[in-house]
Design a protein around this motif. Structure first.
Motif, mmCIF file in Angstrom:
data_model
loop_
_atom_site.group_PDB
_atom_site.id
_atom_site.type_symbol
_atom_site.label_atom_id
_atom_site.label_comp_id
_atom_site.label_asym_id
_atom_site.label_seq_id
_atom_site.Cartn_x
_atom_site.Cartn_y
_atom_site.Cartn_z
ATOM 1 N N UNK A 125 0.838 -1.203 0.000
ATOM 2 C CA UNK A 125 0.000 0.000 0.000
ATOM 3 C C UNK A 125 0.874 1.255 0.000
ATOM 4 N N UNK A 126 1.930 1.242 0.797
ATOM 5 C CA UNK A 126 2.811 2.405 0.851
ATOM 6 C C UNK A 126 3.607 2.558 -0.441
ATOM 7 N N UNK A 127 4.149 1.459 -0.941
ATOM 8 C CA UNK A 127 4.988 1.535 -2.132
ATOM 9 C C UNK A 127 4.230 1.957 -3.370
ATOM 10 N N UNK A 128 2.977 1.509 -3.505
ATOM 11 C CA UNK A 128 2.183 1.869 -4.679
ATOM 12 C C UNK A 128 1.531 3.239 -4.530
ATOM 13 N N UNK A 129 1.174 3.602 -3.307
ATOM 14 C CA UNK A 129 0.419 4.837 -3.117
ATOM 15 C C UNK A 129 1.245 6.089 -2.948
ATOM 16 N N UNK A 130 2.393 5.992 -2.288
ATOM 17 C CA UNK A 130 3.175 7.198 -1.989
ATOM 18 C C UNK A 130 3.648 7.951 -3.234
ATOM 19 N N UNK A 131 4.105 7.266 -4.309
ATOM 20 C CA UNK A 131 4.459 8.037 -5.510
ATOM 21 C C UNK A 131 3.281 8.832 -6.067
ATOM 22 N N UNK A 190 -3.475 5.409 -8.165
ATOM 23 C CA UNK A 190 -4.506 6.390 -8.526
ATOM 24 C C UNK A 190 -5.117 7.008 -7.267
ATOM 25 N N UNK A 191 -5.439 6.163 -6.287
ATOM 26 C CA UNK A 191 -6.002 6.680 -5.036
ATOM 27 C C UNK A 191 -4.982 7.580 -4.335
ATOM 28 N N UNK A 192 -3.699 7.196 -4.387
ATOM 29 C CA UNK A 192 -2.659 8.042 -3.810
ATOM 30 C C UNK A 192 -2.579 9.395 -4.486
ATOM 31 N N UNK A 252 -2.110 3.826 7.451
ATOM 32 C CA UNK A 252 -1.199 4.021 6.322
ATOM 33 C C UNK A 252 -1.525 5.286 5.528
ATOM 34 N N UNK A 253 -2.812 5.488 5.229
ATOM 35 C CA UNK A 253 -3.205 6.709 4.521
ATOM 36 C C UNK A 253 -3.194 7.899 5.483
ATOM 37 N N UNK A 254 -3.811 7.718 6.656
ATOM 38 C CA UNK A 254 -3.944 8.822 7.599
ATOM 39 C C UNK A 254 -2.615 9.364 8.072
#
Length: 251
Positions: free
Chosen positions: A78-84, A145-147, A183-185
């Protein structure tokens, strides 16, 4: 900032983050407009809200950490895909007029709630899937995309992560909300706050009330979510997404 305005900010932040911690997102759709209403320009309000939203993650972590059973590998995915996506979105949002994006966000947000309403078993059971191969690749594309949305639009996008974790990866509501809040928050929002803090301006004088409301609201909402379980969280998610979607569409 006058003491009365600080108190109003605290109450708004408390309520917004309580709802967000309970339903898996949506704090910004209450908190961000209030910052603008109280006189901050959009860019300053956005950066200020993003910094404050990190403390929702801190409040949620203190309640979820021992009971959420987050898996290290899936958390890193989740972190690796979302942070970029977060970095890219936060780097571009200050250049984009928000009106059209806000309307489309409203349609999508309300649609998420209606989708959940008409899928009675959605998020009720923990049936993990799509964590290898092509299913994982598609899931990571969705997380990117959500990131990006989280970094750019910022308001309510935790709801998108919650439903993506449920729909694509087979999590139940309780686990999905825990991943979203921690993770998101904390990590996604912390990255977005850093980028917006460098590129924009943060109203630091407004922070004490916002931070206190974020931490307390995040803790109390997480506590209630853990105690009530999946069905209660599902109903809170549906109500939050539909109401927020309508607010965005109709102003």
């Amino acid at each position: 900032m006058p003491l009365t305005d600080q108190f109003v900010l605290f109450l708004v932040s408390l309520v917004a983050n309580w709802f967000s911690a309970l339903s898996g997102g949506g704090a910004g759709l209450i908190q961000l407009p209030m910052l603008i209403f109280l006189g901050l320009p959009f860019g300053v309000a956005l950066a200020t809200h993003k910094v404050a939203s990190v403390f929702l993650g801190i409040g949620a972590i203190t309640r979820h950490w021992r009971e959420s059973h987050l898996e290290r590998r899936f958390s890193l995915i989740i972190l690796g895909a979302g942070l970029p996506g977060v970095v890219l979105g936060a780097s571009t949002i200050l250049q984009v007029p928000p009106q059209i994006a806000t309307f489309l966000l409203g349609l999508l947000t309300a649609g998420l709630g209606l989708y959940s309403v008409f899928k009675p078993r959605l998020g009720m059971d923990y049936t993990p899937r799509n964590q290898t191969g092509a299913g994982l690749a598609l899931g990571m594309a969705g997380l990117f995309v959500v990131g990006f949305l989280n970094g750019s639009i910022t308001s309510g996008t935790g709801l998108f992560l919650t439903i993506w974790l449920i729909r694509h990866f087979g999590l139940d509501y309780k686990r999905a909300v825990a991943y979203t809040l921690i993770l998101c928050g904390f990590f996604w929002n912390g990255t977005g706050a850093l980028v917006l803090g460098v590129l924009g301006t943060v109203a630091w004088g407004w922070m004490p009330a916002l931070l206190a409301g974020s931490i307390l609201g995040g803790y109390l909402g997480s506590h209630l979510a853990i105690k009530k379980g999946n069905r209660w969280i599902k109903r809170a998610f549906e109500a939050t997404t539909i109401l927020i979607g309508l607010k965005l569409i109709f102003g």
